[in-house]
Design an enzyme around this catalytic site. Structure first.
Site, mmCIF file in Angstrom:
data_model
loop_
_atom_site.group_PDB
_atom_site.id
_atom_site.type_symbol
_atom_site.label_atom_id
_atom_site.label_comp_id
_atom_site.label_asym_id
_atom_site.label_seq_id
_atom_site.Cartn_x
_atom_site.Cartn_y
_atom_site.Cartn_z
ATOM 1 N N ARG A 1 -44.724 -28.627 0.452
ATOM 2 C CA ARG A 1 -44.692 -29.846 1.252
ATOM 3 C C ARG A 1 -45.108 -29.564 2.687
ATOM 4 O O ARG A 1 -45.336 -30.482 3.464
ATOM 5 C CB ARG A 1 -43.292 -30.473 1.194
ATOM 6 C CG ARG A 1 -42.275 -29.858 2.136
ATOM 7 C CD ARG A 1 -40.857 -30.182 1.730
ATOM 8 N NE ARG A 1 -40.359 -31.459 2.230
ATOM 9 C CZ ARG A 1 -39.677 -31.626 3.377
ATOM 10 N NH1 ARG A 1 -39.479 -30.610 4.177
ATOM 11 N NH2 ARG A 1 -39.211 -32.808 3.710
ATOM 12 N N ASP B 1 -32.510 -25.227 9.452
ATOM 13 C CA ASP B 1 -31.979 -26.554 9.179
ATOM 14 C C ASP B 1 -31.732 -26.654 7.691
ATOM 15 O O ASP B 1 -32.684 -26.661 6.936
ATOM 16 C CB ASP B 1 -32.920 -27.650 9.687
ATOM 17 C CG ASP B 1 -34.390 -27.320 9.386
ATOM 18 O OD1 ASP B 1 -34.705 -26.149 9.088
ATOM 19 O OD2 ASP B 1 -35.213 -28.230 9.431
ATOM 20 N N GLU C 1 -40.475 -20.107 -0.971
ATOM 21 C CA GLU C 1 -40.093 -20.074 0.453
ATOM 22 C C GLU C 1 -38.745 -19.406 0.649
ATOM 23 O O GLU C 1 -38.457 -18.882 1.698
ATOM 24 C CB GLU C 1 -40.036 -21.493 1.019
ATOM 25 C CG GLU C 1 -39.001 -22.353 0.333
ATOM 26 C CD GLU C 1 -38.646 -23.612 1.113
ATOM 27 O OE1 GLU C 1 -38.051 -24.504 0.532
ATOM 28 O OE2 GLU C 1 -38.970 -23.680 2.312
#
Lengths: 614, 694
Positions: free
Chosen positions: A185, A335, A533
């Site tokens: 994304r 985050d 990731e």
């Protein structure tokens, strides 16, 4: 302006960005000891669509897209002003209460698909056989290295011409050179991701691409004054851990092109001062830095999620403060995480709504700024700017003193984040607690003492018991920067930090963790043909989860770290052998004969893997 | 990879009277063995600690989920599913310890096996013989469970070794196997909207009573329950709009049933809750693969009515005259209804709190449908009828004596009907006789009461295929077997309206109508297309208003680590399957073609899907399910023989030996019932007048 940048600036003028400067009043933090500053930020015309306002609110709250980021990456069909005009008319015609289907219709009428601003770009300096592969002896690992090198071609992106002609129609921040994106994304460049990407590119002998990306960042500092979180206008109020200077350093270390660093000095100094001026807080009488954000409203790319979780706050003011905490956490790159939770009892129990990023002095940010000052001083010394060297050595020294006084904790054996609300250290494991080792933000003469303390800290936290790498925290909240997720840049910081420490015990553990990481990533790749990731501490070869979006593949920083460690450990590392000592596997393989197996693996491996990536 | 070649697999077959299910047991290579044996005691302790820590860490996540309201909401679709699989306190405790042991096993797997190229099966085989270190608190906690009274929480057994991605518990990902919901959608008969082709041919004479009793038997023998949060809250894996949750709200025990992505642009998937089944510790407290927990008891003992534990049974008793609780109305015991649930706020029996009739029994599944309510009611009445008769014949007997005697008679009657009447219709008379005749067995006694995973979550679930959307009112069906055309019949109830929310005004009369009607309604054809109310087949993206039974069963089969269909077929028919074509002997060719479109390989077909796809010959189900059912009942019936000896044969002689038709006559107001209650009345199966019987 530095003269040496003329060519770059000429290039930039093509983009003809019409932007107005505007002042944003810095937030008022909970703690009194914050130094308030005015921040100058740029307001992009596209921001009225993508950053805030009723259109963004209406679309994002209509629940059309599972991933809120989808909408803010879509291209406008008409100019922003015209779109707003039509939106106002649309709202009026629907009595200000359009149905979700109405909103969907409006979106389809006014926006094109996401991600149309970038096109796949094959790096022109891509090499088939970069020399790091020569260091890798195991045939499977070598093939993997070659595959990772090939993935750069999938992750290369170039802005389409239309972006420079009509920047207002896109949320992308235009940059002059092509980039390598993280993947999934994340279809635009990101700030701190790029550090590990650039190191990987340099090892893959793609210096032009690496330099191009660094120049993009330099140009952004010149235009905007700082580097936003990622290459989108909606990230306008936040940066990320400032690794631009380290990128320049990596480039210069690889290329010996000192002039590049010297020419970049003005911009690097500017970014350094920007961080100091806008992020400084005080703790125990020392100036330190903390993450913060200067925008208003929920995160545009996760708008609905933020509005939903903010529901527990009664007032607009409280909601706004909460959004700031979330965006500040986004600036940290972590985050979200229990690392940023401060409950009313001063602990990190609770959930996302207890996020208080602005009131936590983070170890790694201060360590990185120390490092930046040291590197700027080093570049100045290359140019014989004696005064500047002294100036930045002095700045570095001040930061080091503060780190030593406020963050280092002798009893615990690590550096700890500092809680500005309760004025106390936060004794909870995060890999960044050891970040000073990575950037050498400690007195080298204390190495032996620190080594003993740190290894005890690692032992006490059972950090060596996880087959899939060191988790980001030991607390499972469902947030993606918490247990059991393991993040490549954090493994890098830990492993390189322990290596830097230099004692035999630390170097030993460093090698074990580094090699375990490579093997575990390989296992995941062998099984899925994907690089992730984030990974899972409990699983050897398992990917991570949690957070707001599904796990992403690609993946820039993961590949960068693996390429670096394949180069580092390639001579000694073998996936069929066992470097942990016990070693049954070598004999396992010998049953068939090592040579035969190796041959089959290489041939079969190449055949399967080649077709996969075409 | 080449590592496969290094493993030496030796298949040891354990003899079984009916079939030989291979218990694949590996002989570990020397190197692997000596490496794993080299793991030190300290390390084993560390692995156990890691497993405990991992489960304890989940508590924090669960707090977050609860604070965000991510749990099963009353009245939701997930609530219905929860009542199907509601765990008891004891099950929760057992499951938590079992989970800690499993997580410890996973640490060993990830730290020792995968990094060294040790195959999954080898790793599991090694772990299964290794007990939890006695220095760990896990050992004592596990011992407390296995040494204690373990009613209502035992592990399911396996006919074949577990089939998991990592050999231990991980389900195969969607890129490896087609997802359950798309499989169910593809099997749905869209052309006929799941109705026409479902009509059985004239030769099939099974009625809905057969289906009803299948469900009742399932409730008796098998109850997989869901994993719960640490403090007992139920786990939810979908958002209130039946869409997939954000990853941050994903509980590790979630394996939601997801539709395909409706539109890639928007990214949403429709979601039905699926929580992985609770686990049970093994009897030796060893490491190893997941073992699912069975909350039901493995003997035919009417535990679904009486309760799976003594404590549950006490809740059902009046402690007066040996009777079970009931809702009595005026007149005879034939008017009695089940007792009403008193837990209106806890919602453990019904999904709605305002249901006027929410019944209570030993199992949360009593209100599953009017069929189950009726079955439970009949056996409650039979118990109380026998207790009353015993009481008047033996005025001196205590409540306890009367209760135990009545229960013993009731259970015996039930076993008798299942063994002699129901089983022959399901398996065919020949196979049923084989099962019954089996007396000797090498199975240790304590294993007799255990139930096979393959039975509980696959084979016994066959009856869903035979369920219709509605039960027609056949009250006036005449004795000449001229059935009234169904399209002009009144509908007694629509199944989907009645699941865990009884809306019918339950009266004795209503139950009578249901009983009369289901004896006269033909069961749907046994095949792979379920009726529209049992599966969710609407366009992808529409919010489901009911569950998808088939998708659920496929997912649960994978959760429980069942081997693919072909493996069971191979053992059951003693053949080798090599390609799709080989299925055509057992599955209609056009259906095999359909399966080819759904599955990439014949090796992937799920057991439940293959099982319901087979042609049936003798009995009601195809060869593979027959084989599994036979295997189970050969165990279960031995358990029955074993228990028999402890009970009172004289009582059973004088009160128990009644057949199905007599049982129905004695406990309802029906005036006539078919001789074989599991088949439609016909010239070969005449209606028997109840007055002639009593």
């Amino acid at each position: 302006m530095n003269k040496s940048y003329t060519p770059l600036l000429l290039l930039l003028s093509c983009f003809a960005i019409v932007s107005q400067a505007r002042n944003v009043i810095e937030y008022a933090a909970d703690s009194e000891n914050t130094i308030e500053k005015d921040v100058t930020a740029y307001d992009f015309p596209a921001c009225q669509i993508y950053c805030y306002g009723p259109l963004l609110h209406t679309v994002q709250m209509a629940n059309i897209f599972r991933d809120s980021k989808t909408f803010v990456d879509m291209k406008l069909k008409k100019a922003p002003e015209k779109t707003i005009e039509e939106f106002d008319a649309f709202m009026e015609s629907k009595n200000n209460t359009p149905s979700d289907d109405d909103v969907l219709q409006f979106v389809n009428d006014h926006f094109d698909e996401k991600g149309t601003e970038l096109e796949v770009w094959t790096p022109t300096d891509w090499k088939e056989n970069p020399s790091f592969l020569d260091n890798v002896h195991d045939p499977d690992l070598k093939q993997w290295g070659a595959d990772l090198n090939a993935i750069w071609k999938d992750l290369g992106r170039k802005m389409k011409e239309d972006v420079s002609k009509n920047p207002d129609y896109y949320s992308i921040i235009p940059v002059p050179n092509p980039v390598i994106i993280p993947g999934g994304r994340f279809i635009e460049f990101y700030y701190w991701d790029s550090y590990w990407i650039i190191r990987g590119l340099l090892l893959s002998e793609m210096q032009d691409t690496a330099r191009g990306m660094i120049e993009n960042f330099l140009s952004i500092v010149q235009r905007i004054g700082f580097i936003p979180n990622g290459g989108r206008v909606y990230y306008w109020g936040r940066s990320q851990p400032p690794l631009l200077t380290a990128m320049v350093k990596a480039y210069v270390d690889f290329t010996k092109d000192d002039l590049f660093a010297i020419n970049a000095l003005d911009v690097l100094e500017h970014e350094f001062e920007y961080f100091i001026n806008n992020h400084t807080v005080q703790a125990k009488g020392h100036n330190l830095v903390a993450y913060r954000d200067s925008s208003t409203g929920p995160r545009p790319e996760s708008y609905r999620e933020d509005v939903e979780s903010a529901k527990i706050f009664d007032t607009e003011e409280a909601k706004e403060a909460y959004y700031s905490e979330l965006k500040s956490a986004a600036e940290s790159g972590m985050d979200f995480s229990s690392r940023w939770f401060i409950n009313s009892d001063g602990t990190n129990t609770g959930n996302l709504t207890q996020t208080k990023t602005r009131s936590i002095v983070p170890v790694e940010l201060n360590a990185i700024l120390y490092w930046n000052a040291k590197m700027i001083a080093e570049f100045h010394s290359k140019a014989d700017n004696v005064d500047k060297v002294q100036e930045y050595e002095a700045k570095a020294h001040k930061i080091l003193e503060a780190i030593q006084a406020v963050l280092w904790n002798e009893d615990v054996g690590a550096w700890l984040d500092y809680d500005l609300i309760n004025n106390k250290p936060r004794n909870s494991f995060v890999p960044t607690n050891l970040a000073p080792l990575w950037v050498k933000a400690y007195n080298i003469s204390d190495s032996q003492k620190i080594s003993t303390a740190v290894l005890k800290y690692i032992e006490e936290n059972d950090l060596d018991t996880f087959p899939g790498g060191v988790p980001n925290t030991l607390i499972q909240t469902g947030e993606q920067w918490d247990y059991p997720n393991v993040w490549p840049p954090m493994q890098y910081i830990l492993v390189e930090g322990l290596d830097n420490l230099g004692t035999p015990e630390a170097k030993n553990l460093s090698a074990r963790w580094g090699q375990r990481w490579v093997k575990s990533n390989f296992e995941a790749y062998r099984e899925t043909r994907s690089m992730f990731e984030k990974y899972d501490a409990e699983k050897f070869g398992g990917h991570g989860g949690g957070g707001e979006y599904d796990v992403q593949k690609g993946f820039g920083w993961t590949n960068g770290v693996i390429i670096e460690w394949l180069a580092k450990y390639g001579r000694e590392l073998s996936i069929s052998g066992n470097t942990d000592g016990a070693a049954p596997s070598k004999s396992l393989i010998s049953l068939l004969g090592v040579a035969t197996v190796a041959l089959i693996a290489t041939v079969a491996g190449r055949y399967i893997w080649r077709t996969w990536f075409k | 990879m080449w590592r496969n070649l290094i493993v030496f697999i030796v298949i040891v077959t354990l003899t079984n009277a009916l079939h030989d299910f291979p218990q694949s047991s590996l002989v570990l290579s020397k190197d692997v063995k000596s490496y794993l044996n080299g793991i030190s005691a300290t390390e084993w302790k560390e692995f156990a600690d890691s497993g405990i820590d991992a489960v304890d860490r989940q508590k924090r996540l669960e707090k977050s989920l609860l604070s965000s309201g991510i749990t099963v909401q009353n009245g939701s679709l997930s609530h219905i599913q929860l009542l199907d699989s509601l765990p008891s306190q004891d099950s929760k405790r057992d499951s938590e310890i079992a989970l800690k042991i499993l997580r410890s096993s996973l640490f060993v797997y990830n730290a020792k096996c995968v990094p060294n190229g040790i195959e999954n099966d080898e790793c599991r085989t090694f772990l299964e013989i290794k007990s939890v270190p006695s220095s760990s608190e896990l050992w004592s906690e596990c011992q407390r469970i296995v040494k204690g009274q373990r009613d209502g929480h035992r592990p399911f057994r396996r006919l074949m070794a577990p089939h998991y991605k990592n050999g231990l518990q991980e389900m195969f990902p969607e890129d490896r196997l087609p997802e359950p919901w798309p499989v169910s959608m593809a099997l749905y008969d869209r052309e006929t909207r799941g109705t026409k082709s479902k009509q059985s041919s004239e030769e099939d004479t099974q009625n809905l009573s057969l289906v009803q009793w299948a469900q009742f038997v399932e409730h008796d023998l098998s109850k997989p329950v869901v994993t719960s949060m640490n403090d007992g809250w139920p786990i939810e894996c979908c958002n209130p709009n039946q869409k997939n949750l954000l990853p941050r709200h994903h509980h590790p025990a979630c394996a939601p049933i997801l539709s395909k992505i409706a539109n890639p642009k928007y990214g949403w998937r429709t979601c039905l809750n699926y929580v992985r089944s609770a686990l049970a510790v093994g009897e030796n407290c060893n490491f190893g693969a997941a073992q699912q927990l069975n909350q039901a008891t493995g003997c035919l003992d009417l535990s679904q009515l009486y309760g799976f534990t003594t404590a549950a049974q006490e809740k059902m008793r009046t402690f007066s005259h040996g009777k079970l609780k009931s809702t009595t109305t005026m007149g005879t015991h034939l008017n009695d209804l089940l007792p009403m649930s008193t837990d209106a706020n806890e919602h453990t029996f019904c999904t709605t709190s305002n249901a006027s009739t929410c019944f209570m029994a030993g199992d949360s599944r009593v209100n599953r449908s009017p069929y189950s309510i009726l079955a439970y009611t009949l056996f409650m009445r039979n118990h109380n009828r026998v207790a009353a008769e015993l009481g008047s014949n033996n005025p001196s007997w205590s409540d306890e004596q009367l209760f135990q005697a009545a229960k013993s008679v009731n259970v015996d009657t039930y076993r008798h009907i299942i063994t002699n009447e129901w089983l022959p219709v399901v398996l065919g008379t020949q196979l049923a006789a084989e099962v019954q005749s089996k007396t000797e067995s090498p199975t240790p006694q304590e294993h007799l009461s255990e139930v096979y995973n393959e039975f509980g979550v696959a084979a016994i679930r066959f009856y869903f295929s035979m369920l219709p959307n509605v039960l027609h009112n056949n009250v006036n069906a005449d004795a000449d077997f001229n059935f009234v055309r169904t399209d002009i019949l009144q509908i007694l109830f629509a199944l989907k309206e009645e699941i865990y929310k009884p809306r019918l005004q339950y009266t004795a009369g209503k139950l009578n109508d249901i009983l009369q009607s289901l004896l006269h309604q033909r069961a749907m054809k046994m095949d792979a297309s379920y009726v529209s109310d049992l599966v969710w087949h609407e366009a992808i993206g529409t919010k489901p208003t009911h569950a998808d039974v088939l998708a659920f069963d496929i997912q649960r089969g994978r959760d429980h680590g069942l081997q693919p269909y072909f493996k069971y077929l191979e053992v059951c028919k003693n053949i080798k399957i090599n390609n799709w074509k080989d299925f055509e002997r057992f599955i209609p060719k056009d259906h095999v073609d359909k399966l080819k479109d759904i599955y990439e390989s014949w090796e992937d077909v799920d057991l439940i899907v293959g099982g319901i796809s087979e042609r049936t010959n003798d009995g009601t189900v195809g060869p593979t399910f027959s084989c599994i059912l036979a295997e189970q009942f050969s165990k279960t019936l031995q358990c029955q023989k074993h228990q028999h000896q402890q009970e009172n044969p004289i009582l059973q002689q004088s009160y128990g030996k009644i057949n199905g038709s007599r049982f129905l006559c004695l406990n309802s107001m029906l005036t006539a019932v078919p001789q074989n209650i599991f088949r439609l009345p016909s010239e070969r199966n005449p209606l028997i007048d109840c007055d002639d019987q009593v």
